[in-house]
Design a protein around this motif. Sequence first.
Motif, PDB file in Angstrom:
ATOM      1  N   GLY A 172       0.784  -1.237   0.000  1.00 52.78           N
ATOM      2  CA  GLY A 172       0.000   0.000   0.000  1.00 52.78           C
ATOM      3  C   GLY A 172       0.806   1.272   0.000  1.00 52.78           C
ATOM      4  O   GLY A 172       0.229   2.358   0.072  1.00 52.78           O
ATOM      5  N   HIS A 173       2.130   1.170  -0.108  1.00 51.16           N
ATOM      6  CA  HIS A 173       2.956   2.375   0.033  1.00 51.16           C
ATOM      7  C   HIS A 173       2.604   3.441  -0.993  1.00 51.16           C
ATOM      8  O   HIS A 173       2.410   4.609  -0.653  1.00 51.16           O
ATOM      9  CB  HIS A 173       4.437   2.020  -0.081  1.00 51.16           C
ATOM     10  N   ARG A 176      -1.846   4.567  -1.647  1.00 54.83           N
ATOM     11  CA  ARG A 176      -2.697   5.429  -0.831  1.00 54.83           C
ATOM     12  C   ARG A 176      -3.094   6.687  -1.605  1.00 54.83           C
ATOM     13  O   ARG A 176      -2.320   7.189  -2.431  1.00 54.83           O
ATOM     14  CB  ARG A 176      -1.967   5.819   0.451  1.00 54.83           C
ATOM     15  N   THR A 178      -3.272  10.440  -2.405  1.00 55.65           N
ATOM     16  CA  THR A 178      -2.297  11.476  -2.061  1.00 55.65           C
ATOM     17  C   THR A 178      -2.762  12.827  -2.575  1.00 55.65           C
ATOM     18  O   THR A 178      -3.759  12.946  -3.277  1.00 55.65           O
ATOM     19  CB  THR A 178      -0.923  11.163  -2.686  1.00 55.65           C
TER      20      THR A 178
END
Length: 383
Positions: A172-173, A176, A178
């Motif tokens: 999930g880095h 997400r 942003t």
Amino acid sequence: MRIVSIEPLQCSNGWSPWTFVRVETDTGLVGYGECSDWQMPRALAAGVHDLATEIMGKDPRQVVALTNDMAFRMRQNIGGVARKSLAGIEAALWDIKGQALGVSITELLGGPTRDQIRLYWSHCGSYRLAHQKVLGTPPINTWDDFADLGREVVASGYTALKTNPLCPAEAGHFARPTDGNLERGDLAMIVRQIETMREAVGSDIDICLDLNFRYRPSAVIQIADALAPYELFWIEYDSYDPEALAHVRRSMRTPLCSAENLTAVHDYARFFQAGAMDVAMIDVAWNGIAQSLHIAEMAAAHEVYVAPHNYYSHVSTFMCAHVAASVSNLRIMETDVDSAPWRDDLVSVSPTVDHGWMQTPTTPGLGTALNEDVVAAHPAPLG
């Protein structure tokens, strides 16, 4: 010949839904199409039901006329999910017409411009990182694991791949939501990812990076500058602003691919007029076969390549292949290798792929049929 049944069929590949359309005639001929949208499967199914009432009982071989009838029905809901539902029905109509005449959809579209279609391995690492347990594939916990995947691509015969920004062991880095910012650490990670992949696959394999809608234009330009030494095949970036996208294209040396999210000829026209991309991504399962050809012709008039957007099942792969085989300005075609471990079971005939090239389908209609028993065996959890 008359249409007696139109229905959506849906299944889950284990982590996302696939949506198909089944059209049956009074002669027993059945045609299939795909219009998958992971985010709105219920709306797709409802759209198929709504549009079906417009053409029920009519001759399915009148593909363009029926498509126009459905388009008029949705004139106040142009584009979006409604367009995707229409595209699935339209593909099934082409399938029926081809079967009835004993020729492939490619032949109906004017005949092939090529006997084989170059493919790239899409979402390389993305699905494995996020859905390793479902797919049963090797984990990606380290950069060495990522390099191993690159070597697997080479061994498989594919000559091109596409990946997304990834962080080993952290699915999930980059996924997400942003604000479009590019942090220094993330830029370094993207550079390391592409560097690792380039070292693993060598200089003869083409690499694409898909940034989707993730960043603001200035960040995309910064990423492109940092990755210039690795000679990417393209950077993929999406925007609904043709002028902003044109600015990105003018500001980087790497070719820019875009427009997978557009679902209308007039939308593409604005981007072509702005000089916004080098390669136009066309989603055949969302635009429909006939409209995809119109978009490709418009792209050719602006000296732009096209590349079918295809991150769905093999039904979509065949749909895309017929378009890819019919146009003069094809760059390459997308395919998902890791979409589901049983994806070949979903169709009666799988694509014929040799060293990353797919043979142009030549059998009547679509060239394959949906295995409805397999669809039923993998129900989509739609609530």
